[in-house]
Write an enzyme that holds these catalytic residues in place. Structure first.
Site, PDB file in Angstrom:
ATOM      1  N   GLY A  18       0.802  -1.210   0.000  1.00 19.54           N
ATOM      2  CA  GLY A  18       0.000   0.000   0.000  1.00 19.54           C
ATOM      3  C   GLY A  18       0.838   1.264   0.000  1.00 19.54           C
ATOM      4  N   ILE A  25       0.441   6.442   4.555  1.00 16.17           N
ATOM      5  CA  ILE A  25       1.307   5.852   5.571  1.00 16.17           C
ATOM      6  C   ILE A  25       2.334   4.928   4.924  1.00 16.17           C
ATOM      7  CG2 ILE A  25       1.335   4.288   7.564  1.00 16.17           C
ATOM      8  CD1 ILE A  25      -1.472   5.367   8.258  1.00 16.17           C
ATOM      9  N   ASP A  66      -2.272  -6.947  -6.381  1.00 18.17           N
ATOM     10  CA  ASP A  66      -3.554  -6.983  -5.676  1.00 18.17           C
ATOM     11  C   ASP A  66      -3.366  -7.875  -4.460  1.00 18.17           C
ATOM     12  OD1 ASP A  66      -6.142  -7.384  -4.726  1.00 18.17           O
ATOM     13  OD2 ASP A  66      -7.027  -7.540  -6.729  1.00 18.17           O
ATOM     14  N   VAL A  67      -3.422  -7.287  -3.267  1.00 22.18           N
ATOM     15  CA  VAL A  67      -3.122  -8.037  -2.050  1.00 22.18           C
ATOM     16  C   VAL A  67      -4.136  -9.142  -1.781  1.00 22.18           C
ATOM     17  CG1 VAL A  67      -1.938  -6.067  -1.016  1.00 22.18           C
ATOM     18  CG2 VAL A  67      -4.364  -6.446  -0.519  1.00 22.18           C
ATOM     19  N   SER A 146      -5.480   0.166  13.228  1.00 20.54           N
ATOM     20  CA  SER A 146      -6.142   1.445  13.501  1.00 20.54           C
ATOM     21  C   SER A 146      -6.670   1.463  14.923  1.00 20.54           C
ATOM     22  CB  SER A 146      -7.308   1.642  12.526  1.00 20.54           C
ATOM     23  OG  SER A 146      -8.089   2.760  12.881  1.00 20.54           O
ATOM     24  N   TYR A 159     -15.537  -1.566   8.515  1.00 21.24           N
ATOM     25  CA  TYR A 159     -14.120  -1.181   8.552  1.00 21.24           C
ATOM     26  C   TYR A 159     -13.531  -1.468   9.934  1.00 21.24           C
ATOM     27  CZ  TYR A 159     -10.048   1.901   8.912  1.00 21.24           C
ATOM     28  OH  TYR A 159      -8.791   2.395   9.144  1.00 21.24           O
ATOM     29  N   LYS A 163     -10.465  -4.095  11.169  1.00 17.99           N
ATOM     30  CA  LYS A 163      -9.273  -3.708  11.916  1.00 17.99           C
ATOM     31  C   LYS A 163      -9.160  -4.491  13.225  1.00 17.99           C
ATOM     32  CE  LYS A 163      -7.563  -0.885   8.977  1.00 17.99           C
ATOM     33  NZ  LYS A 163      -6.287  -1.237   8.306  1.00 17.99           N
TER      34      LYS A 163
END
Length: 275
Positions: A18, A25, A66-67, A146, A159, A163
């Protein structure tokens, strides 16, 4: 940019996922390892941004990956290992935040969120750990998760759940890989001024957060604010840390603060009452 970083990763190789976003980040972490002497590799799915990164960081090995695709992940890990002769560090960072009310959330968005934010971390950790075990030299894995792993909020339940899953995955990996000298930890950012946040939040929200971020450290984080924590976790200075999660959130999770204007009014009232 990170010339003040004192950690030395000379002779080591770091892989970061990423890395496309110029304010992200991942790109900041890749630069941080490069500045600390490491040979670096990174992946993303944005070819335009990858081309920009190649111009900016010509010594880096970057590739469209593409992960969510196991074969692409395995191929990239093999290429990095072949190019550098080793992989000492993996930083799982690639993620998405498609905010949506839970009652309107399509199954495809749920699947895409978990496939990217959780499955992608697993696939890279598995592939890199297999290489590290075969080499017998140990290594470090850091998962960028996160503060949302510990809380939830409107329009982001899926989301936050992803995480939280990464937090649990980090502990499981730490338990299983410790015997091979591989340490696995996590960094938990708060709100960071990145393109993913700008895309996810309603227009103008980031500007309001910039004015009043609601944290003891009176500003919203930049991608570079995560670099020191990641380098520390991958350094010998953290050699007794595994399965840990380090909050890098400006103190936001410590608790809510009284707004400055309320404190000023309180101080005025108290002064008046004491006279």
């Amino acid at each position: 940019m990170f010339s003040d970083v004192t950690f030395d990763f000379s002779g080591r190789a770091a892989l970061v996922t990423g890395v496309g976003s110029p304010r992200g980040i991942g790109r900041a972490i890749l630069r941080g390892f490069a500045d600390a002497g490491a040979r670096v590799a990174g992946c993303d799915i944005d070819d335009v941004q990858l081309a920009e990164l190649e111009r900016e960081q010509p010594d880096a090995f970057v590739k469209h990956v593409d992960v969510r695709d196991q074969s692409q992940v395995a191929d990239f890990v093999r290429e990095v290992a072949a190019r550098y002769g080793r992989i000492d560090v993996l930083v799982n960072n690639a993620g998405i935040a498609p905010f949506c009310p839970i009652i309107d959330l399509d199954e495809s968005i749920w699947d895409m969120t978990f496939d990217t934010n959780v499955k992608g971390y697993f696939l890279f950790a598995q592939a890199v750990a297999r290489h590290m075990i075969a080499e017998g030299k140990g290594g470090n894995i850091v998962n960028v998760t996160s503060v949302s792993a510990h809380e939830s909020g409107e329009h982001k339940a899926h989301y936050c759940a992803s995480k939280a899953a990464v937090g649990s995955l980090t502990k499981g990996l730490a338990l299983e890989l410790a015997r091979y000298g591989i340490r696995v930890n996590a960094v938990e950012p708060g709100t960071v001024d990145t393109l993913i946040v700008k895309d996810a939040y309603l227009a103008g929200l980031m500007d309001s957060l910039t004015e009043d971020p609601g944290t003891p450290i009176k500003r919203v984080a930049k991608g570079g604010d995560m670099v020191g924590a990641v380098l520390f976790l991958c350094s010998d200075a953290a050699n007794y840390m595994t399965g840990s999660a380090v909050l890098v959130d400006g103190g936001g999770f410590a608790g809510s603060q009284m707004p400055d204007h309320v404190l000023r009014e309180y101080e005025k009232a108290k002064t008046a009452s004491d006279q």
